[in-house]
Design a protein around this motif. Structure first.
Motif, PDB file in Angstrom:
ATOM      1  N   GLU A 410       0.837  -1.211   0.000  1.00  0.00           N
ATOM      2  CA  GLU A 410       0.000   0.000   0.000  1.00  0.00           C
ATOM      3  C   GLU A 410       0.868   1.255   0.000  1.00  0.00           C
ATOM      4  O   GLU A 410       0.498   2.284  -0.544  1.00  0.00           O
ATOM      5  CB  GLU A 410      -0.914   0.007   1.225  1.00  0.00           C
ATOM      6  N   ALA A 411       2.020   1.160   0.656  1.00  0.00           N
ATOM      7  CA  ALA A 411       2.894   2.320   0.783  1.00  0.00           C
ATOM      8  C   ALA A 411       4.340   1.845   0.734  1.00  0.00           C
ATOM      9  O   ALA A 411       4.643   0.677   0.994  1.00  0.00           O
ATOM     10  CB  ALA A 411       2.621   3.058   2.089  1.00  0.00           C
ATOM     11  N   VAL A 412       5.234   2.773   0.412  1.00  0.00           N
ATOM     12  CA  VAL A 412       6.663   2.458   0.333  1.00  0.00           C
ATOM     13  C   VAL A 412       7.427   3.538   1.095  1.00  0.00           C
ATOM     14  O   VAL A 412       7.057   4.714   1.067  1.00  0.00           O
ATOM     15  CB  VAL A 412       7.135   2.378  -1.138  1.00  0.00           C
ATOM     16  N   ARG A 413       8.466   3.116   1.779  1.00  0.00           N
ATOM     17  CA  ARG A 413       9.310   4.034   2.536  1.00  0.00           C
ATOM     18  C   ARG A 413      10.564   4.299   1.717  1.00  0.00           C
ATOM     19  O   ARG A 413      11.405   3.424   1.532  1.00  0.00           O
ATOM     20  CB  ARG A 413       9.647   3.415   3.889  1.00  0.00           C
ATOM     21  N   VAL A 414      10.674   5.522   1.174  1.00  0.00           N
ATOM     22  CA  VAL A 414      11.728   5.871   0.229  1.00  0.00           C
ATOM     23  C   VAL A 414      12.754   6.759   0.927  1.00  0.00           C
ATOM     24  O   VAL A 414      12.388   7.779   1.526  1.00  0.00           O
ATOM     25  CB  VAL A 414      11.149   6.615  -0.992  1.00  0.00           C
ATOM     26  N   PRO A 415      14.036   6.420   0.866  1.00  0.00           N
ATOM     27  CA  PRO A 415      15.042   7.314   1.448  1.00  0.00           C
ATOM     28  C   PRO A 415      15.092   8.638   0.702  1.00  0.00           C
ATOM     29  O   PRO A 415      14.947   8.687  -0.516  1.00  0.00           O
ATOM     30  CB  PRO A 415      16.352   6.528   1.274  1.00  0.00           C
ATOM     31  N   SER A 416      15.257   9.718   1.440  1.00  0.00           N
ATOM     32  CA  SER A 416      15.354  11.025   0.806  1.00  0.00           C
ATOM     33  C   SER A 416      16.659  11.125   0.017  1.00  0.00           C
ATOM     34  O   SER A 416      17.656  10.462   0.327  1.00  0.00           O
ATOM     35  CB  SER A 416      15.307  12.133   1.860  1.00  0.00           C
ATOM     36  N   VAL A 417      16.645  11.956  -1.013  1.00  0.00           N
ATOM     37  CA  VAL A 417      17.840  12.255  -1.790  1.00  0.00           C
ATOM     38  C   VAL A 417      17.956  13.774  -1.893  1.00  0.00           C
ATOM     39  O   VAL A 417      16.984  14.455  -2.224  1.00  0.00           O
ATOM     40  CB  VAL A 417      17.786  11.629  -3.201  1.00  0.00           C
ATOM     41  N   ALA A 418      19.125  14.303  -1.560  1.00  0.00           N
ATOM     42  CA  ALA A 418      19.378  15.734  -1.641  1.00  0.00           C
ATOM     43  C   ALA A 418      20.620  15.973  -2.488  1.00  0.00           C
ATOM     44  O   ALA A 418      21.595  15.209  -2.415  1.00  0.00           O
ATOM     45  CB  ALA A 418      19.563  16.336  -0.251  1.00  0.00           C
ATOM     46  N   LEU A 419      20.584  17.038  -3.295  1.00  0.00           N
ATOM     47  CA  LEU A 419      21.722  17.418  -4.125  1.00  0.00           C
ATOM     48  C   LEU A 419      22.497  18.531  -3.429  1.00  0.00           C
ATOM     49  O   LEU A 419      21.904  19.486  -2.908  1.00  0.00           O
ATOM     50  CB  LEU A 419      21.241  17.903  -5.493  1.00  0.00           C
ATOM     51  N   LEU A 420      23.819  18.428  -3.424  1.00  0.00           N
ATOM     52  CA  LEU A 420      24.693  19.403  -2.782  1.00  0.00           C
ATOM     53  C   LEU A 420      25.476  20.147  -3.863  1.00  0.00           C
ATOM     54  O   LEU A 420      26.048  19.523  -4.768  1.00  0.00           O
ATOM     55  CB  LEU A 420      25.670  18.709  -1.831  1.00  0.00           C
ATOM     56  N   PHE A 421      25.506  21.470  -3.749  1.00  0.00           N
ATOM     57  CA  PHE A 421      26.200  22.286  -4.735  1.00  0.00           C
ATOM     58  C   PHE A 421      27.400  22.983  -4.105  1.00  0.00           C
ATOM     59  O   PHE A 421      27.496  23.117  -2.880  1.00  0.00           O
ATOM     60  CB  PHE A 421      25.242  23.297  -5.358  1.00  0.00           C
ATOM     61  N   GLY A 422      28.320  23.425  -4.964  1.00  0.00           N
ATOM     62  CA  GLY A 422      29.622  23.890  -4.514  1.00  0.00           C
ATOM     63  C   GLY A 422      29.594  25.069  -3.576  1.00  0.00           C
ATOM     64  O   GLY A 422      30.529  25.259  -2.794  1.00  0.00           O
ATOM     65  N   ASP A 423      28.568  25.899  -3.627  1.00  0.00           N
ATOM     66  CA  ASP A 423      28.519  27.064  -2.762  1.00  0.00           C
ATOM     67  C   ASP A 423      27.604  26.866  -1.559  1.00  0.00           C
ATOM     68  O   ASP A 423      27.140  27.822  -0.953  1.00  0.00           O
ATOM     69  CB  ASP A 423      28.077  28.300  -3.556  1.00  0.00           C
ATOM     70  N   GLY A 424      27.318  25.601  -1.214  1.00  0.00           N
ATOM     71  CA  GLY A 424      26.597  25.309   0.015  1.00  0.00           C
ATOM     72  C   GLY A 424      25.119  25.050  -0.124  1.00  0.00           C
ATOM     73  O   GLY A 424      24.477  24.656   0.855  1.00  0.00           O
ATOM     74  N   ALA A 425      24.541  25.242  -1.290  1.00  0.00           N
ATOM     75  CA  ALA A 425      23.106  24.990  -1.460  1.00  0.00           C
ATOM     76  C   ALA A 425      22.817  23.494  -1.351  1.00  0.00           C
ATOM     77  O   ALA A 425      23.544  22.667  -1.913  1.00  0.00           O
ATOM     78  CB  ALA A 425      22.619  25.522  -2.796  1.00  0.00           C
TER      79      ALA A 425
END
Length: 487
Positions: A410-425
Motif C-alpha cells: 500500500e505504501a513504500v518508505r523511500v530514502p530522501s535524496v538531496a543534491l549538494l552544490f559547490g557554494d553550500g546549497a
C-alpha cells in the motif's frame, strides 16, 4: 489564451483507502528496520518519505494543482506532453511505452554529448560560426500555450532550456508534420514581419549566405538529434504570453518544411542563455529571469513565469551560482554539483567524482539525470542499502539498474535524496524525483542513470526537478530551487 477544463484535487494523490492510510501511518511510526526517520543533516532535514504506492502512477485525468504560480501577469500553465493534459492525449492517442520514453531520452542525452564534443573540438576556432540558426538538441517534454500575431492565434509549443531558437509551423507548408492546431498564417497577422537578408538578426541568427533567397528574406534551419528538423523564414511578431503580457517584435522561425516526432505541438520556444531565446527577448520588458515548476505527475499542471518577480518567486529557495561552461556554449545553464545525500547522509565519494570534463547542466528536456559513473555508483549503493530487503528487486530497463517490485504494498518508505552544490546549497528532491514508475508499480526504479564515462557532460534532468520552483535569476547569474513550488 485557450483554457483547458481540469479536475481540481480535493485530497492528496494516492490516499484513497483506509488500508492505505493505516499502512502510511505504520511505516511512518516504525523506523526500526530501515533506520531512524526524522531530522537529518542539511536541507529540510527529512531522511525518509512515506509514499502511497498508487501515487507513483499518473492519473488518467488532467488535474489542476492547488499550488498557484507566483502572482505575475506573465505566468503560463505547463503541461507534460505525454500526460492527459496533452493535446495528443485529448485526441485519443495512447501514451508512449516506457521503451519509447527511454529511447527519446537517450537520443537527447546523446545529442547533448555530441554537441559538447563538437564544441570542445572547435574551441578557439572561428570556423565554427554556424550557418544554421540554433544547435541540434532534440525535443523537450513539456509544453505551454501562447498567442502569436495580431489578433493572437493560440498555439501549443514545447519549451526547452537547452535551446535558444523558437519556431512554429506556418502556412504555406507543403512538407509538415501533423499538429494539433491549424497552422499559423502570417497573412492573418497585422504585426507579422519577415527579417531581411541584410538585417543584423539574419547575420547573427539566420543564414549567413542569402544567395539562395530570391525574395531577400532571411532563411533559418534547425536540426535536432532525433533527425527532426524545421526550415523556413526568420520573422518577428507579437507573442502573447497571457492576455495581459506580451513580447512585441518577438523573433522566431516561421517553418515551411518541418518533420519529426514533436507530439503534435505547434512548435518550440527556446529558454537558453543565448540572445535569440524567449528568456533573453522577454528580459527587456519583464526583467532578466524566469522560473517554472514541473508537477509531480504528468497528469497535473505546473507553471512558467518571466521577469524580476520570477527571480524572487520562492522565498525558501536554495540558490547556487551559475558557472562557466567548459566549451564556451552560450545555450546551456551550467551548475557545480559536488555531492548527494541519501537518507540524510552524504554518499561516500569525494566531491571531485561529481566533476566531469565537460561540466554539468540543468535541462528541462532531459528526463532522467546523468551523473559521472563513480558518483552514480556511490548514489546507487547508498540507495540500495537504505531500501534494504523490504522490497523485491525487479528487472531494470537500460539505462537503469536499480528497480523494485512494489506490487502488493500500500505504501513504500523511500530514502530522501538531496543534491549538494559547490557554494553550500542543499536541494531536497521530491519523492517523485527519486523513484519512478511507468504503467505498473511492479517496476519502480531509482530515477538516475550513469554517463558512459567521466568526461561526458552531466545533466540534471526534469524528473529530479519535479515540484521544485526552479528560479533562473539570470541577472545575478544564479539558479534557485524552492521546495513545494507546485504539487
Amino acid at each position: 489564451m485557450a483554457s483547458r477544463q481540469v479536475r481540481r484535487r480535493s485530497r492528496p494523490r494516492g490516499c484513497c483507502s483506509l488500508a492505505a492510510l493505516l499502512a502510511l501511518a505504520a511505516l511512518a511510526s516504525s523506523p526500526g528496520r530501515l533506520g531512524a526517520a526524522g531530522a537529518g543533516e542539511g536541507g529540510s532535514g527529512v531522511k525518509w518519505h512515506v509514499v502511497s504506492v498508487s501515487s507513483l502512477l499518473p492519473s488518467e485525468v488532467c488535474t489542476a494543482t492547488e499550488a498557484a504560480a507566483p502572482i505575475n501577469p506573465s505566468a503560463l500553465s505547463v503541461v507534460h506532453r505525454h500526460g492527459p493534459c496533452s493535446p495528443r492525449r485529448s485526441r485519443g492517442d495512447p501514451p508512449p511505452s516506457y521503451a519509447e520514453i527511454l529511447g527519446r531520452d537517450r537520443e537527447r542525452v546523446a545529442s547533448i554529448h555530441r554537441k559538447a564534443g563538437r564544441a570542445a573540438a572547435s574551441k578557439g576556432s572561428n570556423a565554427t560560426l554556424r550557418a544554421r540558426w540554433g544547435k541540434p538538441l532534440g525535443t523537450s517534454n513539456y509544453f505551454i500555450s501562447v498567442g502569436l500575431g495580431t489578433p493572437a492565434r493560440d498555439l501549443r509549443v514545447e519549451f526547452d532550456t537547452g535551446s535558444d531558437q523558437s519556431w512554429v509551423q506556418c502556412k504555406p507548408c507543403g512538407d509538415c508534420y501533423e499538429q494539433h492546431d491549424p497552422l499559423f498564417d502570417p497573412e492573418g497577422s497585422s504585426t507579422y514581419a519577415v527579417v531581411s537578408c541584410g538585417a543584423r538578426e539574419c547575420r547573427e541568427f539566420g543564414s549567413r549566405n542569402c544567395s539562395s533567397s530570391s525574395d531577400g528574406q532571411c532563411r533559418y534551419e534547425v536540426s535536432y538529434g532525433d533527425q527532426s528538423r524545421t526550415v523556413g523564414d526568420l520573422a518577428r511578431d507579437t507573442l502573447a504570453l497571457t492576455p495581459t503580457a506580451a513580447v512585441p517584435g518577438f523573433m522566431f522561425g516561421c517553418g515551411h518544411r518541418d518533420a519529426g516526432v514533436f507530439g503534435e505541438v505547434d512548435g518550440l520556444v527556446g529558454l537558453g542563455r543565448g540572445k535569440a531565446s524567449l528568456a533573453s527577448q522577454a528580459a527587456a520588458r519583464y526583467g532578466a529571469g524566469f522560473s517554472y515548476c514541473l508537477p509531480s505527475s504528468p497528469s497535473t499542471v505546473g507553471y512558467l513565469t518571466f521577469g524580476g518577480a520570477a527571480a524572487s518567486a520562492s522565498a525558501n529557495a536554495q540558490f547556487t551560482a551559475l558557472v562557466a561552461g567548459q566549451h564556451d556554449d552560450a545555450s546551456f545553464y551550467y551548475l557545480n554539483l559536488t555531492g548527494v545525500k541519501v537518507a540524510g547522509r552524504a554518499v561516500r565519494v569525494p566531491p571531485a567524482a561529481f566533476a566531469t570534463a565537460a561540466g554539468m547542466i540543468i535541462d528541462s528536456g532531459t528526463a532522467f539525470s546523468r551523473l559521472p559513473p563513480r558518483a552514480y555508483a556511490a548514489l546507487r549503493s547508498s540507495f540500495r542499502r537504505a531500501m534494504g530487503r523490504r522490497y523485491r528487486r525487479a528487472p531494470a530497463p537500460a539505462p537503469f539498474d536499480t528497480c523494485y517490485d512494489l506490487a502488493g504494498h500500500e505504501a513504500v518508505r523511500v530514502p530522501s535524496v538531496a543534491l549538494l552544490f559547490g557554494d553550500g546549497a542543499t536541494v531536497d528532491l521530491d519523492p517523485s524525483g527519486v523513484l519512478y514508475a511507468w504503467d505498473s508499480v511492479s517496476q519502480a526504479c531509482l530515477a538516475f542513470a550513469p554517463n558512459p564515462d567521466a568526461a561526458s557532460l552531466g545533466v540534471l534532468g526534469n524528473v529530479q526537478q519535479r515540484t521544485l520552483a526552479v528560479v533562473y535569476d539570470v541577472g545575478n547569474q544564479k539558479i534557485g530551487f524552492g521546495a513545494k513550488g507546485c504539487a
